[in-house]
Scaffold this active site. Structure first.
Site, PDB file in Angstrom:
ATOM      1  N   THR A  80       0.783  -1.187   0.026  1.00 12.87           N
ATOM      2  CA  THR A  80       0.020   0.035   0.043  1.00 12.87           C
ATOM      3  C   THR A  80       0.745   1.519   0.105  1.00 12.87           C
ATOM      4  O   THR A  80       0.168   2.392   0.154  1.00 12.87           O
ATOM      5  CB  THR A  80      -0.827   0.073   1.285  1.00 12.87           C
ATOM      6  OG1 THR A  80      -0.038  -0.092   2.418  1.00 12.87           O
ATOM      7  CG2 THR A  80      -1.818  -1.099   1.031  1.00 12.87           C
ATOM      8  N   THR A  83       6.898   1.642   1.414  1.00 13.27           N
ATOM      9  CA  THR A  83       8.520   1.871   1.245  1.00 13.27           C
ATOM     10  C   THR A  83       8.403   3.461   1.084  1.00 13.27           C
ATOM     11  O   THR A  83       9.359   4.109   1.478  1.00 13.27           O
ATOM     12  CB  THR A  83       8.723   1.487  -0.214  1.00 13.27           C
ATOM     13  OG1 THR A  83       8.440   0.064  -0.072  1.00 13.27           O
ATOM     14  CG2 THR A  83      10.155   1.670  -0.443  1.00 13.27           C
ATOM     15  N   HIS A 136       3.331  -4.746   9.456  1.00 15.45           N
ATOM     16  CA  HIS A 136       2.230  -5.029   8.414  1.00 15.45           C
ATOM     17  C   HIS A 136       1.150  -5.659   9.343  1.00 15.45           C
ATOM     18  O   HIS A 136       0.016  -6.085   8.687  1.00 15.45           O
ATOM     19  CB  HIS A 136       2.748  -6.090   7.347  1.00 15.45           C
ATOM     20  CG  HIS A 136       3.423  -5.297   6.241  1.00 15.45           C
ATOM     21  ND1 HIS A 136       3.086  -4.229   5.731  1.00 15.45           N
ATOM     22  CD2 HIS A 136       4.402  -5.816   5.564  1.00 15.45           C
ATOM     23  CE1 HIS A 136       3.848  -3.708   4.706  1.00 15.45           C
ATOM     24  NE2 HIS A 136       4.918  -4.865   4.618  1.00 15.45           N
ATOM     25  N   ARG A 296       7.862  -0.434  -8.445  1.00 11.39           N
ATOM     26  CA  ARG A 296       7.331  -1.054  -9.643  1.00 11.39           C
ATOM     27  C   ARG A 296       7.050   0.206 -10.711  1.00 11.39           C
ATOM     28  O   ARG A 296       7.543   0.550 -11.503  1.00 11.39           O
ATOM     29  CB  ARG A 296       6.209  -1.898  -9.331  1.00 11.39           C
ATOM     30  CG  ARG A 296       5.917  -2.781 -10.591  1.00 11.39           C
ATOM     31  CD  ARG A 296       4.657  -3.576 -10.332  1.00 11.39           C
ATOM     32  NE  ARG A 296       3.610  -3.056 -10.098  1.00 11.39           N
ATOM     33  CZ  ARG A 296       2.439  -2.856 -10.834  1.00 11.39           C
ATOM     34  NH1 ARG A 296       2.495  -3.141 -12.132  1.00 11.39           N
ATOM     35  NH2 ARG A 296       1.378  -2.159 -10.509  1.00 11.39           N
ATOM     36  N   LYS A 297       5.813   0.929 -10.389  1.00 16.82           N
ATOM     37  CA  LYS A 297       4.997   1.800 -11.229  1.00 16.82           C
ATOM     38  C   LYS A 297       4.745   3.227 -10.348  1.00 16.82           C
ATOM     39  O   LYS A 297       5.379   4.277 -10.715  1.00 16.82           O
ATOM     40  CB  LYS A 297       3.962   1.493 -11.931  1.00 16.82           C
ATOM     41  CG  LYS A 297       4.381   0.785 -13.243  1.00 16.82           C
ATOM     42  CD  LYS A 297       2.980   0.574 -14.197  1.00 16.82           C
ATOM     43  CE  LYS A 297       3.051  -0.174 -15.149  1.00 16.82           C
ATOM     44  NZ  LYS A 297       1.776  -0.519 -15.974  1.00 16.82           N
TER      45      LYS A 297
HETATM   46  P1  A3P Z   1       3.001  -0.554  -7.736  1.00  9.75           P
HETATM   47  O1  A3P Z   1       3.260  -1.940  -7.689  1.00  9.75           O
HETATM   48  O2  A3P Z   1       1.674  -0.144  -7.819  1.00  9.75           O
HETATM   49  O3  A3P Z   1       3.833   0.355  -8.459  1.00  9.75           O
HETATM   50  P2  A3P Z   1       5.044  -1.129  -0.573  1.00  9.75           P
HETATM   51  O4  A3P Z   1       5.996  -0.210  -0.359  1.00  9.75           O
HETATM   52  O5  A3P Z   1       3.758  -1.206   0.508  1.00  9.75           O
HETATM   53  O6  A3P Z   1       5.615  -2.575  -0.591  1.00  9.75           O
HETATM   54  O7  A3P Z   1       4.178  -0.924  -1.811  1.00  9.75           O
HETATM   55  C1  A3P Z   1       4.644  -0.858  -3.054  1.00  9.75           C
HETATM   56  C2  A3P Z   1       3.884   0.194  -3.818  1.00  9.75           C
HETATM   57  O8  A3P Z   1       4.539   1.464  -3.446  1.00  9.75           O
HETATM   58  C3  A3P Z   1       4.479  -0.021  -5.396  1.00  9.75           C
HETATM   59  O9  A3P Z   1       3.296  -0.019  -6.085  1.00  9.75           O
HETATM   60  C4  A3P Z   1       5.657   0.806  -5.533  1.00  9.75           C
HETATM   61  O10 A3P Z   1       5.938   1.172  -7.009  1.00  9.75           O
HETATM   62  C5  A3P Z   1       4.982   1.911  -4.837  1.00  9.75           C
HETATM   63  N1  A3P Z   1       5.979   2.991  -4.436  1.00  9.75           N
HETATM   64  C6  A3P Z   1       7.306   2.576  -3.913  1.00  9.75           C
HETATM   65  N2  A3P Z   1       8.015   3.763  -3.695  1.00  9.75           N
HETATM   66  C7  A3P Z   1       7.181   4.775  -4.238  1.00  9.75           C
HETATM   67  C8  A3P Z   1       7.367   6.271  -4.015  1.00  9.75           C
HETATM   68  N3  A3P Z   1       8.510   6.700  -3.621  1.00  9.75           N
HETATM   69  N4  A3P Z   1       6.362   6.918  -4.606  1.00  9.75           N
HETATM   70  C9  A3P Z   1       5.157   6.333  -4.821  1.00  9.75           C
HETATM   71  N5  A3P Z   1       5.007   5.371  -4.945  1.00  9.75           N
HETATM   72  C10 A3P Z   1       5.829   4.320  -4.383  1.00  9.75           C
END
Ligand code: A3P
Length: 330
Positions: A80, A83, A136, A296-297
């Site tokens: 969500t 990171t 989590h 990822r995106k």
């Molecule tokens: P997507 O897979 O939709 O790209 P987590 O950090 O809880 O594991 O969640 C990962 C999601 O947060 C991923 O989404 C990731 O690309 C996105 N994410 C990671 N770093 C980010 C940032 N600095 N700004 C916005 N989204 C970010």
């Protein structure tokens, strides 16, 4: 909260093999279902589904973790945006010590700057440590000591469709790191499981609801955020976080552009292009995660590229029904 003279936490699990054995035995007696991978079952414990690996550390934390009352917990269901929340929180909390050019976030994946409670990575650091811990775990699973100590909690959630799509890609990436051990289920099969609540730390709606209700009961202690709001108005969220951490930005800091600098430094664009996050790896027990898997995106609405409109509507309806009457919507 006093953020001066903070040291970086030492990220090593201090849960002994003997301690884990007790929890492994308890976990082996729990109800199980096939999860997203043919090899690892999901276990049902007190209404939530867990991979055994996460549950061992959670049980250990429930029995042993002792927070400082000033500790702040960054909680979220998986995928969500934790990171990002960790990066922003770290940058906000340590801004008196580091700037963009010296921040440990330059050379350390955000997950090693703020460790997870359930990996047992919290109590190895001697002396002053950063009073930020991530988790989590569902609200009802947080060690009682955290609630009893009156610790503050930030909770981050995200649109369930994007969360699901992000999770599927993440686990597929992990599965690819273990060649020959079987494939992750298809996105359609995983979606069916997710809609039944069968996902890591799921049901997703129960995870969100637990923190939502707690935030209504204890608004001074629990700050409830959405990834989408953080994306649309990052500045407002960063200021809110700083106030919640009891270290609001001064006018002088605002004038110097510190808020904007933190936002830019922690942006997806910047963090995902740092060498450590492009090529580094986190080694956890016998598995590893490439740091790039956390980036990822970083977009709102990517689910449309992976799910049909019908699937999206179905998950929206499930969420609507489960959250009805709570005041929370996505
Ligand atoms: P997507 O897979 O939709 O790209 P987590 O950090 O809880 O594991 O969640 C990962 C999601 O947060 C991923 O989404 C990731 O690309 C996105 N994410 C990671 N770093 C980010 C940032 N600095 N700004 C916005 N989204 C970010």
């Amino acid at each position: 909260m006093e953020f001066s003279s903070l040291s970086k936490p030492i990220v090593e699990s201090n849960i002994s093999t003997e301690a884990l054995q007790k929890y492994k035995e308890e976990i082996s007696t729990l109800p199980k279902e096939d999860g997203w991978s043919p090899l690892i079952h999901l276990c049902l414990y007190k209404g939530f589904w867990f991979y055994p690996y996460f549950l061992e550390g959670a049980m250990y934390a429930q029995d042993h973790f002792q927070p400082q009352p000033s500790d702040i917990f960054l909680c979220s269901a998986m995928k969500t945006g934790c990171t990002w929340l960790k990066s922003l929180s770290f940058a906000i909390a340590t801004r008196g010590q580091y700037d963009d050019s010296t921040s440990p976030l330059r050379t350390t994946v955000p997950h090693d700057c703020i460790p997870f409670l359930e990996y047992g990575e919290y109590s190895t650091a001697e002396g002053p440590r950063i009073p930020l811990v991530a988790s989590h775990l569902p609200y009802t699973f947080l060690p009682k000591s955290i609630i009893d100590s009156g610790c503050k909690i930030v909770y981050l959630c995200r649109d369930p469709k994007d969360t699901f799509v992000s999770m599927w890609h993440f686990f597929r990436k992990l599965e690819n790191n273990r060649p020959g051990e079987g494939d992750l289920v298809s996105i359609e099969e995983a979606f069916e499981l997710f809609c039944k609540g069968l996902s890591s730390h799921g049901p997703y709606w129960e995870h969100v609801l637990g923190y939502w209700k707690a935030s209504l009961e204890r608004p001074d202690k629990i700050l409830f955020l959405k990834y989408e709001d953080m994306t649309k108005d990052t500045e407002a969220c960063v200021k809110k976080l700083a106030e919640f951490f009891d270290c609001p930005f001064s006018l002088e800091e605002e004038r110097k552009g510190i808020v904007q600098a933190i936002i830019k430094f922690c942006s997806f664009e910047n963090l995902s292009n740092l060498d450590v996050n492009k090529t580094g790896k986190q080694v956890k027990k016998d598995a590893f995660v490439e740091n790039s898997a956390y980036f990822r995106k970083g977009k709102i609405g990517d689910w449309r590229n992976h799910l049909t409109a019908e699937m999206g509507a179905r998950l929206d309806n499930i969420m609507k029904e489960k959250l009805s009457g709570s005041g929370l919507t996505f």
